[in-house]
Scaffold this active site. Structure first.
Site, PDB file in Angstrom:
ATOM      1  N   GLY A 127       1.972   6.000   4.078  1.00  0.00           N
ATOM      2  CA  GLY A 127       0.978   6.606   4.972  1.00  0.00           C
ATOM      3  C   GLY A 127      -0.347   5.866   5.029  1.00  0.00           C
ATOM      4  CB  ALA A 128      -1.737   3.026   3.119  1.00  0.00           C
ATOM      5  N   GLY A 129      -0.977   3.076   6.384  1.00  0.00           N
ATOM      6  CA  GLY A 129      -1.221   2.453   7.691  1.00  0.00           C
ATOM      7  C   GLY A 129      -0.527   1.114   7.887  1.00  0.00           C
ATOM      8  CE  LYS A 130       3.462   0.409   3.323  1.00  0.00           C
ATOM      9  NZ  LYS A 130       2.941   1.783   3.081  1.00  0.00           N
ATOM     10  CB  THR A 131       4.343   1.508  10.125  1.00  0.00           C
ATOM     11  OG1 THR A 131       5.187   1.491   8.978  1.00  0.00           O
ATOM     12  CG2 THR A 131       5.177   1.476  11.383  1.00  0.00           C
TER      13      THR A 131
ATOM     14  CB  SER B 141       5.706  -4.408  -2.047  1.00  0.00           C
ATOM     15  OG  SER B 141       4.925  -4.459  -0.915  1.00  0.00           O
TER      16      SER B 141
ATOM     17  N   GLY C  13       0.841  -1.198   0.000  1.00  0.00           N
ATOM     18  CA  GLY C  13       0.000   0.000   0.000  1.00  0.00           C
ATOM     19  C   GLY C  13       0.870   1.241   0.000  1.00  0.00           C
ATOM     20  CG  LEU C  14      -0.523   4.418  -2.432  1.00  0.00           C
ATOM     21  CD1 LEU C  14      -1.546   5.495  -2.807  1.00  0.00           C
ATOM     22  CD2 LEU C  14       0.598   4.378  -3.460  1.00  0.00           C
TER      23      LEU C  14
END
Ligand code: ADP
Length: 195
Positions: free
Chosen positions: A19-23, A90, A16-17
């Site tokens: 700032g999308a919330g992955k972390t 990715s 995902g882009l």
């Protein structure tokens, strides 16, 4: 310590882009799993680029190398009973699918969020610069992002909460047979197998 859960090991692969919330979701997921005695490692894109992939840039070639390296480590971990969580943009489908086919118990999570919400959030102050043309190769603005077509899970992070999505990932891991929330018979627990 809460009731222990058991796992075969797996890779939770966020895409995902920025700032999308992955972390954010990864950290909540990791905390929840550790609370239940599950071994977890997070491979966060921003962190990996400071060590394992230090020196790589943002061309397609370098991004692909970065993703393959993360995938390689995730496979080592997940086949050894760890839940490996990869939180990197990715952006390219082909290399994601390559990693999928080389990685044990792979579960892809697409953290989806519209670009206008991301540029309002602008967690790292990068969208403002990218939209002003100051950053070349910024995914979603001046560089491609190829949306996944077959993710096991899509989380729309402009709607629900990170806690809710971390729970959904635990559900998905259990549905796939990679995690069990039922108490394990003592002999089957990794820490109790005789030497
Ligand atoms: P990434 O790792 O994808 O670059 P981060 O996790 O660093 O993204 O940043 C996501 C930001 O969005 C954080 O400030 C987080 O608090 C916020 N946010 C708002 N809603 C959500 C949600 N539902 N899931 C994840 N993050 C969210």
């Amino acid at each position: 310590m809460a009731e222990p859960w058991t796992t075969t090991g797996a890779t939770v692969w966020f895409t995902g882009l920025s700032g999308a919330g992955k972390t954010t979701i990864s950290e909540i997921l990791a905390r929840n799993l550790r609370e239940h005695d599950v071994r977890v490692e997070i491979l966060d894109g921003d962190v990996v680029r400071e060590n394992l992939s230090k020196g790589l840039g943002f061309s397609k070639e370098d991004r692909d190398i970065n993703i393959r390296r993360i995938g390689f480590v995730c496979d080592l971990l997940s086949r050894n009973g760890v839940i490996a969580i990869a939180a990197a943009i990715s952006p390219y489908r082909e290399v994601r699918d390559e990693v999928r086919s080389n990685t044990t118990n792979f579960l892809e999570v697409y953290a989806r969020c519209p670009i206008d919400v991301l540029s309002d959030r602008d967690v790292k102050g990068l969208y403002k610069k990218a939209l002003a043309g100051e950053i070349k190769n910024f995914t979603g603005v001046s560089d491609p992002y190829e949306e996944p077509l077959n993710s096991e899970l899509v989380v729309d992070t402009d709607r629900g909460t990170p806690e809710e999505y971390a729970d959904r990932i635990v559900d998905a891991l259990e549905e796939k047979g990679y995690l069990s929330r039922r108490p394990a018979p003592a002999a089957a627990r990794h820490d109790e197998v005789p030497a």
